[in-house]
Design a protein around this motif. Structure first.
Motif, mmCIF file in Angstrom:
data_model
loop_
_atom_site.group_PDB
_atom_site.id
_atom_site.type_symbol
_atom_site.label_atom_id
_atom_site.label_comp_id
_atom_site.label_asym_id
_atom_site.label_seq_id
_atom_site.Cartn_x
_atom_site.Cartn_y
_atom_site.Cartn_z
ATOM 1 N N ALA A 191 16.291 9.839 -6.359
ATOM 2 C CA ALA A 191 15.118 9.075 -6.826
ATOM 3 C C ALA A 191 14.249 8.670 -5.642
ATOM 4 O O ALA A 191 13.013 8.734 -5.719
ATOM 5 N N HIS A 192 14.878 8.262 -4.549
ATOM 6 C CA HIS A 192 14.128 7.879 -3.351
ATOM 7 C C HIS A 192 13.323 9.068 -2.820
ATOM 8 O O HIS A 192 12.132 8.939 -2.518
ATOM 9 N N GLY A 193 13.961 10.221 -2.718
ATOM 10 C CA GLY A 193 13.267 11.413 -2.227
ATOM 11 C C GLY A 193 12.122 11.827 -3.133
ATOM 12 O O GLY A 193 11.030 12.154 -2.660
ATOM 13 N N LEU A 194 12.357 11.798 -4.434
ATOM 14 C CA LEU A 194 11.312 12.146 -5.388
ATOM 15 C C LEU A 194 10.159 11.141 -5.329
ATOM 16 O O LEU A 194 8.992 11.528 -5.345
ATOM 17 N N TYR A 195 10.491 9.860 -5.219
ATOM 18 C CA TYR A 195 9.442 8.843 -5.126
ATOM 19 C C TYR A 195 8.579 9.081 -3.890
ATOM 20 O O TYR A 195 7.353 9.040 -3.954
ATOM 21 N N ARG A 196 9.202 9.321 -2.747
ATOM 22 C CA ARG A 196 8.456 9.566 -1.509
ATOM 23 C C ARG A 196 7.562 10.805 -1.628
ATOM 24 O O ARG A 196 6.437 10.804 -1.142
ATOM 25 N N LEU A 197 8.057 11.845 -2.271
ATOM 26 C CA LEU A 197 7.271 13.061 -2.473
ATOM 27 C C LEU A 197 6.040 12.774 -3.340
ATOM 28 O O LEU A 197 4.922 13.181 -3.005
ATOM 29 N N GLY A 235 9.488 1.083 -4.171
ATOM 30 C CA GLY A 235 9.622 2.495 -4.491
ATOM 31 C C GLY A 235 10.484 2.752 -5.705
ATOM 32 O O GLY A 235 10.315 2.133 -6.757
ATOM 33 N N ALA A 236 11.422 3.679 -5.555
ATOM 34 C CA ALA A 236 12.284 4.076 -6.670
ATOM 35 C C ALA A 236 13.130 2.913 -7.170
ATOM 36 O O ALA A 236 13.423 2.816 -8.362
ATOM 37 N N GLN A 237 13.512 2.003 -6.280
ATOM 38 C CA GLN A 237 14.319 0.860 -6.713
ATOM 39 C C GLN A 237 13.476 -0.139 -7.500
ATOM 40 O O GLN A 237 13.978 -0.832 -8.390
ATOM 41 N N ALA A 238 12.184 -0.212 -7.232
ATOM 42 C CA ALA A 238 11.288 -1.027 -8.059
ATOM 43 C C ALA A 238 11.207 -0.428 -9.461
ATOM 44 O O ALA A 238 11.256 -1.150 -10.465
ATOM 45 N N ALA A 239 11.115 0.893 -9.531
ATOM 46 C CA ALA A 239 11.089 1.567 -10.839
ATOM 47 C C ALA A 239 12.405 1.343 -11.582
ATOM 48 O O ALA A 239 12.411 1.109 -12.802
ATOM 49 N N ALA A 240 13.520 1.385 -10.859
ATOM 50 C CA ALA A 240 14.818 1.134 -11.489
ATOM 51 C C ALA A 240 14.874 -0.277 -12.055
ATOM 52 O O ALA A 240 15.340 -0.482 -13.185
ATOM 53 N N ARG A 241 14.386 -1.254 -11.319
ATOM 54 C CA ARG A 241 14.374 -2.644 -11.795
ATOM 55 C C ARG A 241 13.477 -2.801 -13.014
ATOM 56 O O ARG A 241 13.811 -3.529 -13.949
ATOM 57 N N LEU A 242 12.333 -2.116 -13.025
ATOM 58 C CA LEU A 242 11.448 -2.135 -14.195
ATOM 59 C C LEU A 242 12.195 -1.625 -15.420
ATOM 60 O O LEU A 242 12.127 -2.228 -16.498
ATOM 61 N N LEU A 243 12.914 -0.514 -15.265
ATOM 62 C CA LEU A 243 13.653 0.077 -16.384
ATOM 63 C C LEU A 243 14.778 -0.842 -16.861
ATOM 64 O O LEU A 243 15.000 -0.993 -18.064
ATOM 65 N N ILE A 244 15.472 -1.467 -15.937
ATOM 66 C CA ILE A 244 16.546 -2.391 -16.304
ATOM 67 C C ILE A 244 15.983 -3.560 -17.110
ATOM 68 O O ILE A 244 16.534 -3.941 -18.146
ATOM 69 N N PHE A 262 19.951 1.470 -14.358
ATOM 70 C CA PHE A 262 21.223 1.240 -13.666
ATOM 71 C C PHE A 262 21.700 2.511 -12.963
ATOM 72 O O PHE A 262 22.210 2.453 -11.850
ATOM 73 N N ALA A 263 21.529 3.661 -13.603
ATOM 74 C CA ALA A 263 21.938 4.934 -12.996
ATOM 75 C C ALA A 263 21.157 5.203 -11.709
ATOM 76 O O ALA A 263 21.718 5.713 -10.734
ATOM 77 N N LEU A 264 19.873 4.836 -11.686
ATOM 78 C CA LEU A 264 19.042 5.076 -10.502
ATOM 79 C C LEU A 264 19.419 4.188 -9.322
ATOM 80 O O LEU A 264 18.962 4.417 -8.205
ATOM 81 N N ASP A 306 0.822 -1.203 0.000
ATOM 82 C CA ASP A 306 0.000 0.000 0.000
ATOM 83 C C ASP A 306 0.861 1.260 0.000
ATOM 84 O O ASP A 306 0.446 2.305 -0.471
ATOM 85 N N ARG A 307 2.082 1.152 0.501
ATOM 86 C CA ARG A 307 2.976 2.298 0.637
ATOM 87 C C ARG A 307 3.789 2.587 -0.623
ATOM 88 O O ARG A 307 4.142 3.724 -0.894
ATOM 89 N N GLU A 308 4.111 1.518 -1.393
ATOM 90 C CA GLU A 308 5.000 1.720 -2.536
ATOM 91 C C GLU A 308 4.802 0.639 -3.592
ATOM 92 O O GLU A 308 4.345 -0.458 -3.296
ATOM 93 N N VAL A 309 5.158 0.989 -4.824
ATOM 94 C CA VAL A 309 5.154 0.005 -5.901
ATOM 95 C C VAL A 309 6.249 -1.012 -5.589
ATOM 96 O O VAL A 309 7.267 -0.677 -4.978
#
Length: 125
Positions: free
Chosen positions: A97-103, A66-75, A86-88, A52-55
């Motif tokens: 990316a973590h801060g932006l995802y939380r925002l 969160g942002a690391q899930a998005a990074a894995r999707l992109l990879i 990979f950059a994320l 419920d808190r994050e993808v």
């Protein structure tokens, strides 16, 4: 045989659903996509509270959020997206990316496609 990764998102959130549809159409999601509300979260190694808190991206028994899930999707999507993924994963982009995802996650009810239900804790929906 390798299992396909699983992308778990909040199916009650219009913004989250629209974001997943965007990723499927424009990025190419190489995973089984499922809302957490209909997923077997225990079998995936996670909880409703986290989902419920994050993808979430679940791959080979590991859960990325969160942002690391998005990074894995992109990879997983391959070139050219994989370079960004990979950059994320590397500081300082990882931290940004973590801060932006939380925002974004904290304000998803205010974003296009968001609904008032996105702002409520799952127990109150």
């Amino acid at each position: 045989m390798t299992e396909r990764p699983v992308l778990v998102y909040d199916g009650d959130c219009g913004f989250c659903t629209a974001s997943v549809h965007f990723a499927e159409r424009w990025i190419g999601v190489r995973a089984r996509v499922t809302p957490w509300q209909s997923a077997d979260l225990t079998a995936l190694g996670t909880t409703p509270q986290r989902a419920d808190r994050e993808v979430l991206w679940v791959e080979r028994g590991r859960v990325y959020g969160g942002a690391q899930a998005a990074a894995r999707l992109l990879i997983a999507a391959g070139a050219p997206w994989s370079a960004l993924g990979f950059a994320l994963r590397l500081p300082p982009l990882r931290w940004a990316a973590h801060g932006l995802y939380r925002l974004v996650a904290a304000n998803r009810h205010r974003l296009p496609g968001g609904t008032p239900a996105c702002a409520l804790p799952a127990a109150r929906r």
